[in-house]
Design a protein around this motif. Sequence first.
Motif, PDB file in Angstrom:
ATOM      1  N   THR A 120     -29.274 -18.029  20.567  1.00 16.10           N
ATOM      2  CA  THR A 120     -30.518 -17.284  20.661  1.00 16.10           C
ATOM      3  C   THR A 120     -30.244 -15.798  20.884  1.00 16.10           C
ATOM      4  O   THR A 120     -31.152 -14.996  20.917  1.00 16.10           O
ATOM      5  CB  THR A 120     -31.379 -17.802  21.822  1.00 16.10           C
ATOM      6  OG1 THR A 120     -30.651 -17.674  23.034  1.00 16.10           O
ATOM      7  CG2 THR A 120     -31.749 -19.245  21.595  1.00 16.10           C
ATOM      8  N   GLU A 121     -28.993 -15.444  21.053  1.00 16.18           N
ATOM      9  CA  GLU A 121     -28.636 -14.049  21.233  1.00 16.18           C
ATOM     10  C   GLU A 121     -28.056 -13.515  19.931  1.00 16.18           C
ATOM     11  O   GLU A 121     -27.802 -14.242  18.979  1.00 16.18           O
ATOM     12  CB  GLU A 121     -27.601 -13.912  22.360  1.00 16.18           C
ATOM     13  CG  GLU A 121     -28.077 -14.507  23.676  1.00 16.18           C
ATOM     14  CD  GLU A 121     -29.296 -13.790  24.217  1.00 16.18           C
ATOM     15  OE1 GLU A 121     -29.447 -12.590  23.903  1.00 16.18           O
ATOM     16  OE2 GLU A 121     -30.082 -14.414  24.924  1.00 16.18           O
TER      17      GLU A 121
ATOM     18  N   ASP B  90     -30.935 -20.577  14.522  1.00 13.99           N
ATOM     19  CA  ASP B  90     -31.862 -20.777  15.632  1.00 13.99           C
ATOM     20  C   ASP B  90     -33.201 -21.261  15.069  1.00 13.99           C
ATOM     21  O   ASP B  90     -33.791 -20.593  14.220  1.00 13.99           O
ATOM     22  CB  ASP B  90     -32.036 -19.439  16.365  1.00 13.99           C
ATOM     23  CG  ASP B  90     -33.013 -19.500  17.526  1.00 13.99           C
ATOM     24  OD1 ASP B  90     -33.662 -20.547  17.710  1.00 13.99           O
ATOM     25  OD2 ASP B  90     -33.134 -18.494  18.238  1.00 13.99           O
TER      26      ASP B  90
ATOM     27  N   TRP C   4     -37.033 -11.553  20.917  1.00 14.68           N
ATOM     28  CA  TRP C   4     -35.938 -11.357  19.961  1.00 14.68           C
ATOM     29  C   TRP C   4     -34.981 -12.536  20.026  1.00 14.68           C
ATOM     30  O   TRP C   4     -34.508 -12.918  21.082  1.00 14.68           O
ATOM     31  CB  TRP C   4     -35.200 -10.060  20.258  1.00 14.68           C
ATOM     32  CG  TRP C   4     -36.054  -8.862  19.998  1.00 14.68           C
ATOM     33  CD1 TRP C   4     -36.867  -8.220  20.888  1.00 14.68           C
ATOM     34  CD2 TRP C   4     -36.197  -8.186  18.752  1.00 14.68           C
ATOM     35  NE1 TRP C   4     -37.513  -7.183  20.272  1.00 14.68           N
ATOM     36  CE2 TRP C   4     -37.128  -7.133  18.967  1.00 14.68           C
ATOM     37  CE3 TRP C   4     -35.646  -8.363  17.481  1.00 14.68           C
ATOM     38  CZ2 TRP C   4     -37.510  -6.264  17.938  1.00 14.68           C
ATOM     39  CZ3 TRP C   4     -36.028  -7.496  16.463  1.00 14.68           C
ATOM     40  CH2 TRP C   4     -36.938  -6.463  16.701  1.00 14.68           C
ATOM     41  N   ARG C   5     -34.727 -13.095  18.859  1.00 16.06           N
ATOM     42  CA  ARG C   5     -33.768 -14.200  18.743  1.00 16.06           C
ATOM     43  C   ARG C   5     -32.783 -13.822  17.632  1.00 16.06           C
ATOM     44  O   ARG C   5     -33.158 -13.655  16.481  1.00 16.06           O
ATOM     45  CB  ARG C   5     -34.486 -15.509  18.368  1.00 16.06           C
ATOM     46  CG  ARG C   5     -35.676 -15.857  19.240  1.00 16.06           C
ATOM     47  CD  ARG C   5     -35.285 -16.568  20.505  1.00 16.06           C
ATOM     48  NE  ARG C   5     -34.861 -17.926  20.240  1.00 16.06           N
ATOM     49  CZ  ARG C   5     -35.114 -18.943  21.063  1.00 16.06           C
ATOM     50  NH1 ARG C   5     -35.789 -18.758  22.192  1.00 16.06           N
ATOM     51  NH2 ARG C   5     -34.677 -20.159  20.781  1.00 16.06           N
ATOM     52  N   ARG C   6     -31.542 -13.634  18.013  1.00 16.30           N
ATOM     53  CA  ARG C   6     -30.503 -13.220  17.047  1.00 16.30           C
ATOM     54  C   ARG C   6     -30.937 -11.998  16.246  1.00 16.30           C
ATOM     55  O   ARG C   6     -30.825 -11.941  15.029  1.00 16.30           O
ATOM     56  CB  ARG C   6     -30.154 -14.373  16.113  1.00 16.30           C
ATOM     57  CG  ARG C   6     -28.758 -14.927  16.354  1.00 16.30           C
ATOM     58  CD  ARG C   6     -28.385 -16.059  15.435  1.00 16.30           C
ATOM     59  NE  ARG C   6     -28.813 -15.919  14.069  1.00 16.30           N
ATOM     60  CZ  ARG C   6     -28.155 -15.217  13.145  1.00 16.30           C
ATOM     61  NH1 ARG C   6     -27.054 -14.573  13.461  1.00 16.30           N
ATOM     62  NH2 ARG C   6     -28.604 -15.152  11.925  1.00 16.30           N
TER      63      ARG C   6
ATOM     64  N   HIS D 207     -41.233 -22.303  27.044  1.00 21.34           N
ATOM     65  CA  HIS D 207     -40.708 -20.933  27.075  1.00 21.34           C
ATOM     66  C   HIS D 207     -41.166 -20.185  28.313  1.00 21.34           C
ATOM     67  O   HIS D 207     -40.379 -19.442  28.925  1.00 21.34           O
ATOM     68  CB  HIS D 207     -41.161 -20.181  25.821  1.00 21.34           C
ATOM     69  CG  HIS D 207     -40.759 -18.743  25.787  1.00 21.34           C
ATOM     70  ND1 HIS D 207     -39.467 -18.338  25.532  1.00 21.34           N
ATOM     71  CD2 HIS D 207     -41.478 -17.596  26.009  1.00 21.34           C
ATOM     72  CE1 HIS D 207     -39.398 -17.014  25.577  1.00 21.34           C
ATOM     73  NE2 HIS D 207     -40.607 -16.540  25.868  1.00 21.34           N
TER      74      HIS D 207
ATOM     75  N   TRP E 262     -36.185 -21.161  16.123  1.00 24.59           N
ATOM     76  CA  TRP E 262     -37.295 -20.205  16.242  1.00 24.59           C
ATOM     77  C   TRP E 262     -37.239 -19.177  15.114  1.00 24.59           C
ATOM     78  O   TRP E 262     -38.260 -18.759  14.603  1.00 24.59           O
ATOM     79  CB  TRP E 262     -37.254 -19.510  17.600  1.00 24.59           C
ATOM     80  CG  TRP E 262     -37.829 -20.315  18.720  1.00 24.59           C
ATOM     81  CD1 TRP E 262     -37.758 -21.677  18.860  1.00 24.59           C
ATOM     82  CD2 TRP E 262     -38.566 -19.833  19.843  1.00 24.59           C
ATOM     83  NE1 TRP E 262     -38.394 -22.061  20.013  1.00 24.59           N
ATOM     84  CE2 TRP E 262     -38.897 -20.959  20.639  1.00 24.59           C
ATOM     85  CE3 TRP E 262     -38.954 -18.574  20.269  1.00 24.59           C
ATOM     86  CZ2 TRP E 262     -39.614 -20.843  21.827  1.00 24.59           C
ATOM     87  CZ3 TRP E 262     -39.661 -18.453  21.450  1.00 24.59           C
ATOM     88  CH2 TRP E 262     -39.995 -19.578  22.212  1.00 24.59           C
TER      89      TRP E 262
END
Length: 289
Positions: free
Chosen positions: A5-6, A94, A164-166, A116, A96
């Motif tokens: 997720t990063e 991911d 923010w995800r990736r 979440h 999401w």
Amino acid sequence: MTYSTEHSPIAIYTEEEQVAGLTGRRRKQLMLLHRAFHEPFDAPRAASVLDLDIKRTRRLLAALADSGWLARVRRGWYIGVPIEASAPGQWREDPWVVAATLFSPGYIGGWSAVEHWGLTDQIFNVIYVVAGRKVAPTRQSIQGTDFLIRTVPERTLFGTRRVWRRSVPVHVSDPHRTVIDILDVPASAGGVLHAAEVLQTYLEGEHADQAKLLAYGDRLGRGTVFKRLGYLTERMDLADLDFLEACRSRITKGVSRLDPGGPVKGRIVSRWNMRVNTWRLASDEEDGL
């Protein structure tokens, strides 16, 4: 199966770098794709970056995927594989990010948003998505992750926050919209009993904002939301008289079921035009709990 997720560094290639199995031209094409897309992409999007026709682009993407340089998200959709992936063939995006790309416009909602925001301890293995356009089928499995998609009018896509995800922006319903959504469609929380628990956690926690609930309910324009909101907050002693009267002033005519998927029977609470068709809540009431 792993996904991050990063932000994960994506392989960036220069003309001087030697990449096994790729010609110089393929290296350049792969570099362009990595630079252009941090989210899933299809052939038309890739063609605009590569300056190729659709037919050649499709062949190229398929070849890069077969070689492990791209991962297939689903048929016709791809994502670049991070250079640190130990098993490129098993790398997964991911979920999401997948949802934000494939089901846009929309947002992560329901039980996924409940998780979440820390409004439940339950864990759901299906990603709940609210989309502002028709998506079929409404249940899909992509890269081993299951998605449930509910379609709503695009005008109702409000009350979200961007996370923010990736390095990809993804919209998720904020805590207030999440509560309004699960009162509108209790099944999106896994059922009305869990929706009631989430409502209690919300109102007793850091996100509580009664004015925001009323404002969001007004904007959504569904009187049934206020019936469930008023009934449950009164039932669980979670609100003062002013809030309860504000809910009562917004309820619609006709009797609604507390659990829309439950039986068309149960005690009617005329104050809220609500049929309490959930045995647990009905029995608790009768016991004076």
